[in-house]
Design a protein around this motif. Structure first.
Motif, PDB file in Angstrom:
ATOM      1  N   LYS A  26      -5.639   8.870   9.062  1.00 39.86           N
ATOM      2  CA  LYS A  26      -6.260   7.984   8.072  1.00 39.86           C
ATOM      3  C   LYS A  26      -5.810   8.306   6.656  1.00 39.86           C
ATOM      4  O   LYS A  26      -6.099   7.572   5.731  1.00 39.86           O
ATOM      5  N   GLY A  27      -5.117   9.446   6.459  1.00 37.46           N
ATOM      6  CA  GLY A  27      -4.675   9.835   5.136  1.00 37.46           C
ATOM      7  C   GLY A  27      -3.621   8.882   4.602  1.00 37.46           C
ATOM      8  O   GLY A  27      -2.925   8.193   5.358  1.00 37.46           O
ATOM      9  N   LEU A  28      -3.492   8.859   3.278  1.00 41.03           N
ATOM     10  CA  LEU A  28      -2.531   7.963   2.631  1.00 41.03           C
ATOM     11  C   LEU A  28      -1.117   8.204   3.126  1.00 41.03           C
ATOM     12  O   LEU A  28      -0.386   7.252   3.435  1.00 41.03           O
ATOM     13  N   PHE A  29      -0.731   9.450   3.209  1.00 38.47           N
ATOM     14  CA  PHE A  29       0.649   9.727   3.619  1.00 38.47           C
ATOM     15  C   PHE A  29       0.905   9.321   5.061  1.00 38.47           C
ATOM     16  O   PHE A  29       2.027   8.979   5.434  1.00 38.47           O
ATOM     17  N   ARG A  30      -0.130   9.359   5.876  1.00 43.30           N
ATOM     18  CA  ARG A  30       0.017   8.932   7.275  1.00 43.30           C
ATOM     19  C   ARG A  30       0.308   7.438   7.365  1.00 43.30           C
ATOM     20  O   ARG A  30       0.900   6.972   8.321  1.00 43.30           O
ATOM     21  N   LYS A  31      -0.133   6.699   6.366  1.00 44.47           N
ATOM     22  CA  LYS A  31       0.122   5.256   6.378  1.00 44.47           C
ATOM     23  C   LYS A  31       1.500   4.934   5.804  1.00 44.47           C
ATOM     24  O   LYS A  31       2.102   3.915   6.145  1.00 44.47           O
ATOM     25  N   ILE A  32       1.982   5.811   4.933  1.00 44.62           N
ATOM     26  CA  ILE A  32       3.284   5.588   4.318  1.00 44.62           C
ATOM     27  C   ILE A  32       4.420   6.067   5.224  1.00 44.62           C
ATOM     28  O   ILE A  32       5.472   5.438   5.315  1.00 44.62           O
ATOM     29  N   SER A  33       4.199   7.187   5.916  1.00 47.98           N
ATOM     30  CA  SER A  33       5.283   7.838   6.651  1.00 47.98           C
ATOM     31  C   SER A  33       5.976   6.960   7.693  1.00 47.98           C
ATOM     32  O   SER A  33       7.186   7.072   7.861  1.00 47.98           O
ATOM     33  N   PRO A  34       5.278   6.047   8.407  1.00 43.86           N
ATOM     34  CA  PRO A  34       6.000   5.239   9.390  1.00 43.86           C
ATOM     35  C   PRO A  34       6.934   4.185   8.788  1.00 43.86           C
ATOM     36  O   PRO A  34       7.750   3.602   9.504  1.00 43.86           O
ATOM     37  N   ILE A  35       6.818   3.942   7.482  1.00 44.20           N
ATOM     38  CA  ILE A  35       7.644   2.898   6.853  1.00 44.20           C
ATOM     39  C   ILE A  35       9.014   3.492   6.550  1.00 44.20           C
ATOM     40  O   ILE A  35       9.315   3.916   5.434  1.00 44.20           O
ATOM     41  N   GLY A  36       9.873   3.542   7.573  1.00 40.43           N
ATOM     42  CA  GLY A  36      11.189   4.149   7.408  1.00 40.43           C
ATOM     43  C   GLY A  36      12.199   3.241   6.759  1.00 40.43           C
ATOM     44  O   GLY A  36      13.210   3.710   6.224  1.00 40.43           O
ATOM     45  N   ASP A  37      11.961   1.950   6.786  1.00 39.71           N
ATOM     46  CA  ASP A  37      12.891   0.982   6.207  1.00 39.71           C
ATOM     47  C   ASP A  37      12.686   0.949   4.693  1.00 39.71           C
ATOM     48  O   ASP A  37      11.635   0.526   4.203  1.00 39.71           O
ATOM     49  N   LEU A  38      13.700   1.369   3.947  1.00 40.68           N
ATOM     50  CA  LEU A  38      13.545   1.477   2.497  1.00 40.68           C
ATOM     51  C   LEU A  38      13.500   0.127   1.800  1.00 40.68           C
ATOM     52  O   LEU A  38      13.184   0.054   0.613  1.00 40.68           O
ATOM     53  N   SER A  39      13.815  -0.943   2.525  1.00 38.03           N
ATOM     54  CA  SER A  39      13.710  -2.277   1.927  1.00 38.03           C
ATOM     55  C   SER A  39      12.275  -2.800   1.959  1.00 38.03           C
ATOM     56  O   SER A  39      11.954  -3.815   1.342  1.00 38.03           O
ATOM     57  N   VAL A  40      11.410  -2.093   2.679  1.00 31.77           N
ATOM     58  CA  VAL A  40       9.994  -2.465   2.772  1.00 31.77           C
ATOM     59  C   VAL A  40       9.212  -1.661   1.729  1.00 31.77           C
ATOM     60  O   VAL A  40       9.234  -0.432   1.740  1.00 31.77           O
ATOM     61  N   SER A  41       8.521  -2.356   0.848  1.00 33.52           N
ATOM     62  CA  SER A  41       7.792  -1.683  -0.235  1.00 33.52           C
ATOM     63  C   SER A  41       6.547  -0.962   0.293  1.00 33.52           C
ATOM     64  O   SER A  41       5.864  -1.441   1.197  1.00 33.52           O
ATOM     65  N   ILE A  42       6.258   0.200  -0.318  1.00 35.52           N
ATOM     66  CA  ILE A  42       5.033   0.920   0.024  1.00 35.52           C
ATOM     67  C   ILE A  42       3.912   0.595  -0.962  1.00 35.52           C
ATOM     68  O   ILE A  42       2.790   1.063  -0.787  1.00 35.52           O
ATOM     69  N   ASP A  64      -1.820   0.006  -3.050  1.00 36.91           N
ATOM     70  CA  ASP A  64      -2.840  -0.882  -3.617  1.00 36.91           C
ATOM     71  C   ASP A  64      -4.059  -0.980  -2.703  1.00 36.91           C
ATOM     72  O   ASP A  64      -5.204  -0.954  -3.170  1.00 36.91           O
ATOM     73  N   GLN A  65      -3.786  -1.079  -1.400  1.00 38.80           N
ATOM     74  CA  GLN A  65      -4.886  -1.198  -0.445  1.00 38.80           C
ATOM     75  C   GLN A  65      -5.756   0.053  -0.463  1.00 38.80           C
ATOM     76  O   GLN A  65      -6.985  -0.026  -0.345  1.00 38.80           O
ATOM     77  N   ARG A  66      -5.116   1.188  -0.623  1.00 38.63           N
ATOM     78  CA  ARG A  66      -5.849   2.456  -0.671  1.00 38.63           C
ATOM     79  C   ARG A  66      -6.902   2.432  -1.780  1.00 38.63           C
ATOM     80  O   ARG A  66      -8.047   2.856  -1.590  1.00 38.63           O
ATOM     81  N   VAL A  67      -6.517   1.899  -2.936  1.00 39.13           N
ATOM     82  CA  VAL A  67      -7.439   1.824  -4.072  1.00 39.13           C
ATOM     83  C   VAL A  67      -8.495   0.757  -3.841  1.00 39.13           C
ATOM     84  O   VAL A  67      -9.682   0.952  -4.134  1.00 39.13           O
ATOM     85  N   GLU A  68      -8.066  -0.395  -3.308  1.00 34.26           N
ATOM     86  CA  GLU A  68      -8.994  -1.500  -3.053  1.00 34.26           C
ATOM     87  C   GLU A  68     -10.098  -1.103  -2.083  1.00 34.26           C
ATOM     88  O   GLU A  68     -11.215  -1.630  -2.133  1.00 34.26           O
TER      89      GLU A  68
END
Length: 360
Positions: A49-65, A70-74
Motif C-alpha cells: 500500500k506504500g507509495l513506492f509500491r505503487k510506483i515501482s511496477p511502472i517500468g515503462d518510462l513513457s508512462v507518467s507517475i 496526485d492520487q496519493r495526496v487526494e
C-alpha cells in the motif's frame, strides 16, 4: 539449449532490461536483512500500500507517475519531503531517470517544498540524462544565485565529463576556480577522470600538480584514477607504489572499490596472481552489498576462476537479496565457462523467483 542459443537469449535479455529500465534490474544498492535494509523498507511504506509500491511496477518510462502521486495526496495521505528525496535517489539508482525527474518537479511544483543545493544538483543531473546537456545548461542558468553552490557547479561539471566535453568542462572548472569552488578532491577527480578517458596524461599530470600546490589531499577515488593511469601505461611499479601509499595512510579508508580497481589494474598488466589477491581483499570489505558481488563475479570470471565464481554466488544468495542483475551476472559468467547445466539450474531458480525480483 546449446551454448550459442543461451548466449543469444541472454544478450537479448540484457538489452531488453536496459531498454525497459525495469525497477530491480540494476539494483546498485539492494535491501539486505540488516537493520539498515529494514529501515529503508519502512521508509518506503513497508507494504504494497506504500507509495513506492505503487510506483515501482511502472517500468515503462513513457508512462507518467504523476497521477499516482496526485492520487496519493487526494486520498488524504501525507507525502514528506525527505521521503520524496529518498524515492528520487532510489529511482536514480535503478536508472529510472525520467520518473525521478517527474518526482523532483512534483516535489516543488505540486507540494511547494523548498529546494536545497543537493535537490538542485540532482535535478540538473536528471535533466541532462533525460533531455540532454543543453537543457541542463538552461536550467543551471535559471537557478537563483543563492542556490548555486559547490554541489550545483559540480553537478554540471560531472555532466560535461560524462559527455566528454573537455572544453566546456575546462571552462567551467576555471569559473569554479575564480569563485573559490575548487577546494575539494571531488571536483578535481571529475576532471582527472575526463583526462584519463581522453588519454590526455599531460593535462592530468598538471592537474595533479595543481592539487598538490593547493594543499588538496588525494582521496581514495583520486588514487583509483591513478591506478587506471598506471595500468594504461603498463607501469607495474606505479601500481604498487599507490597500493603502499594507500595502505600506509591511516586517513585513507580503502574500500572494496579501491581493491577491485587495483585488481583491474593488475589484470591489465598481466599480473593475474596479484589481481586475485586484490579481489580477496575486496571481499573482506563487501558489507552485504549486491553491487560488490556483481563485480566480483565478473572479475573472477575474467581470471578464469570458476570455483570462485560459484563460491561468490553462494555467498551472494546467503547475505543479499538477489535481483535480476545478479542472476544475469552469474549466468553470463557461467556461459563463459560453457557450463550449460549450471546455467539451466540457475535460470530455473531465477524464474521461480520472478514475482519477487521485480519488486523491492
Amino acid at each position: 539449449m546449446k551454448l550459442g542459443d543461451w548466449s543469444r537469449v541472454f544478450n537479448n535479455l540484457k538489452t531488453h532490461f536496459d531498454f525497459k529500465n525495469v525497477l530491480g534490474v540494476f539494483p546498485y544498492s539492494t535491501s539486505t536483512t540488516t537493520t539498515t535494509g529494514r529501515s529503508k523498507m519502512a521508509m518506503m511504506g513497508g507494504s504494497r500500500k506504500g507509495l513506492f509500491r505503487k510506483i515501482s511496477p511502472i517500468g515503462d518510462l513513457s508512462v507518467s507517475i504523476v497521477p499516482v502521486l496526485d492520487q496519493r495526496v487526494e486520498e488524504g495521505n501525507s507525502v514528506e519531503k525527505h521521503l520524496l528525496q529518498f524515492y528520487i535517489n532510489r529511482l536514480r539508482s535503478y536508472r529510472r531517470y525520467a520518473h525521478a525527474l517527474e518526482m523532483s518537479l512534483w516535489m516543488t511544483d505540486k507540494r511547494y517544498f523548498p529546494m536545497s543545493y543537493r535537490d538542485v544538483a540532482i535535478r540538473l543531473d536528471l535533466i541532462a540524462k533525460v533531455h540532454g546537456i543543453e537543457h541542463a545548461e538552461n536550467y543551471f542558468n535559471s537557478v537563483p544565485k543563492q542556490l548555486k553552490g559547490l554541489a550545483v557547479y559540480s553537478a554540471l561539471l560531472y555532466c560535461y565529463a560524462r559527455e566528454k566535453s573537455v572544453e566546456k568542462a575546462e571552462a567551467l572548472m576555471q569559473r569554479m576556480r575564480d569563485l573559490g569552488l575548487d577546494r575539494s578532491a571531488f571536483v578535481f577527480n571529475v576532471l582527472l577522470s575526463l583526462y584519463y578517458k581522453a588519454d590526455n596524461y599531460e593535462k592530468l599530470d598538471s592537474l595533479m600538480q595543481e592539487m598538490e600546490e593547493k594543499g588538496i589531499a588525494r582521496d581514495i577515488y583520486t588514487y583509483c584514477i591513478c591506478l587506471k593511469v598506471n595500468a594504461a601505461q603498463s607501469n607495474v611499479d606505479g601500481i604498487e607504489d599507490i597500493l603502499r601509499t594507500v595502505e600506509s595512510d591511516s586517513n585513507l579508508a580503502s574500500d572494496w572499490f579501491f581493491y577491485t580497481t587495483a585488481g583491474d589494474a593488475y589484470i591489465k598488466v598481466g599480473h593475474l596472481d596479484k589481481a586475485f589477491a586484490m579481489l580477496k581483499k575486496s571481499e573482506e570489505l563487501i558489507e552485504g552489498r549486491g553491487i560488490v558481488y556483481d563485480n566480483l563475479l565478473t572479475r573472477y570470471t575474467t581470471l578464469g576462476k570458476k570455483e570462485e565464481v560459484l563460491r561468490i554466488w553462494e555467498l551472494y544468495k546467503t547475505y543479499v537479496k538477489v535481483y535480476n542483475k545478479g542472476y544475469i551476472a552469474i549466468i553470463c559468467s557461467l556461459l563463459k565457462f560453457d557450463d550449460i547445466e549450471s546455467v539451466e539450474k540457475i535460470f530455473d531458480e531465477w524464474e521461480s523467483q520472478t514475482p519477487h525480483t521485480f519488486k523491492l
